[in-house]
Design a protein around this motif. Structure first.
Motif, PDB file in Angstrom:
ATOM      1  N   ARG A  47       5.867   5.773   3.908  1.00  0.00           N
ATOM      2  CA  ARG A  47       4.855   6.540   4.778  1.00  0.00           C
ATOM      3  C   ARG A  47       5.682   7.622   5.163  1.00  0.00           C
ATOM      4  NH1 ARG A  47       4.767   3.390   8.833  1.00  0.00           N
ATOM      5  NH2 ARG A  47       3.483   1.847   7.646  1.00  0.00           N
ATOM      6  N   MET A  86      -3.427  10.824   5.116  1.00  0.00           N
ATOM      7  CA  MET A  86      -2.686   9.632   5.763  1.00  0.00           C
ATOM      8  C   MET A  86      -3.615   8.672   6.087  1.00  0.00           C
ATOM      9  SD  MET A  86       0.336  10.741   4.728  1.00  0.00           S
ATOM     10  CE  MET A  86       1.368   9.100   5.683  1.00  0.00           C
ATOM     11  N   ARG A  99      -4.761   6.821   2.956  1.00  0.00           N
ATOM     12  CA  ARG A  99      -3.382   5.855   2.569  1.00  0.00           C
ATOM     13  C   ARG A  99      -3.538   4.637   3.745  1.00  0.00           C
ATOM     14  NH1 ARG A  99       0.210   7.885  -0.838  1.00  0.00           N
ATOM     15  NH2 ARG A  99       1.841   6.753   0.225  1.00  0.00           N
ATOM     16  N   LYS A 100      -3.572   4.899   4.977  1.00  0.00           N
ATOM     17  CA  LYS A 100      -3.718   3.869   5.576  1.00  0.00           C
ATOM     18  C   LYS A 100      -4.602   2.785   5.334  1.00  0.00           C
ATOM     19  CE  LYS A 100      -1.401   5.856   9.990  1.00  0.00           C
ATOM     20  NZ  LYS A 100      -1.696   6.334  11.445  1.00  0.00           N
ATOM     21  N   GLU A 159      -3.015   0.785   2.568  1.00  0.00           N
ATOM     22  CA  GLU A 159      -1.445   0.652   2.839  1.00  0.00           C
ATOM     23  C   GLU A 159      -1.216  -1.033   3.115  1.00  0.00           C
ATOM     24  OE1 GLU A 159       2.105   2.781   4.995  1.00  0.00           O
ATOM     25  OE2 GLU A 159       0.822   1.866   6.262  1.00  0.00           O
TER      26      GLU A 159
END
Length: 185
Positions: free
Chosen positions: A110, A130, A133-134, A137
């Motif tokens: 990250r 981001m 991605r979260k 993840e």
């Protein structure tokens, strides 16, 4: 992570607050943190539901990432300063070292990607990537058998090969998607 809560399960704030011996406000805050980590979703009434990772959600999320992230890679390599490059290469090396440790690996990965994409100069682009991605993840699985490693990206960044980094990211996301799709079968 223990499997006690099932995907799609509704989480009642009142019952959770009572079970943990806290008021509703800290529980609401905790659920907000879990939402930020991609573990629950909150609906328009702020009701929490354990996130369901479906094949369709993975394909949609990665489809969007495959547009944004290769572009961000190219832009970052083209625009990064020498100081940013030094820091990003250090983070990339650390990421390879922590690959076998899920908690450290996730955090280091990250940090790397956030620093890398910040070199684009576009905070909006970084925020969008981001967030995507979260979403996946917590379910990300590293395929150690893949020949597609971050060592290759390290070389592309160190030689300022922006187009190569762009191509690398496209391939990297395709490999990641296939690994995650296997997990849903």
């Amino acid at each position: 992570f223990s499997g006690e809560l099932k995907p799609g399960q509704h989480l009642a704030q009142d019952k959770l607050a009572e079970a943990f011996g806290v008021s509703r406000i800290p529980m609401r805050d905790a659920l907000g943190i879990l939402e930020g980590k991609g573990l629950v979703t909150l609906d328009y009434r702020r009701r929490a539901v354990v996130r369901i990772i479906t094949k369709e959600l993975l394909q949609e999320t990665y489809g969007i990432r495959m547009v944004l992230e290769p572009y961000a890679c190219r832009l970052a390599v083209e625009q990064m300063t020498e100081d940013e490059k030094t820091n990003i290469l250090l983070l990339c090396s650390l990421m390879e070292q922590f690959n076998k440790n899920p908690a450290e690996g996730r955090s280091t990965r990250r940090n790397f990607y956030e620093a890398f994409y910040l070199a684009t100069g576009s905070k909006l682009l970084v925020e969008m990537i981001m967030k995507l991605r979260k979403m996946v993840e917590p379910h990300h699985v590293i395929d150690h058998s893949s020949s597609h490693t971050h060592k290759d990206l390290y070389e592309l960044i160190s030689t300022s090969d922006a187009r190569g980094a762009e191509r690398w990211m496209t391939g990297h996301l395709q490999v990641a998607l296939q690994s995650q799709l296997k997990m849903t079968e």
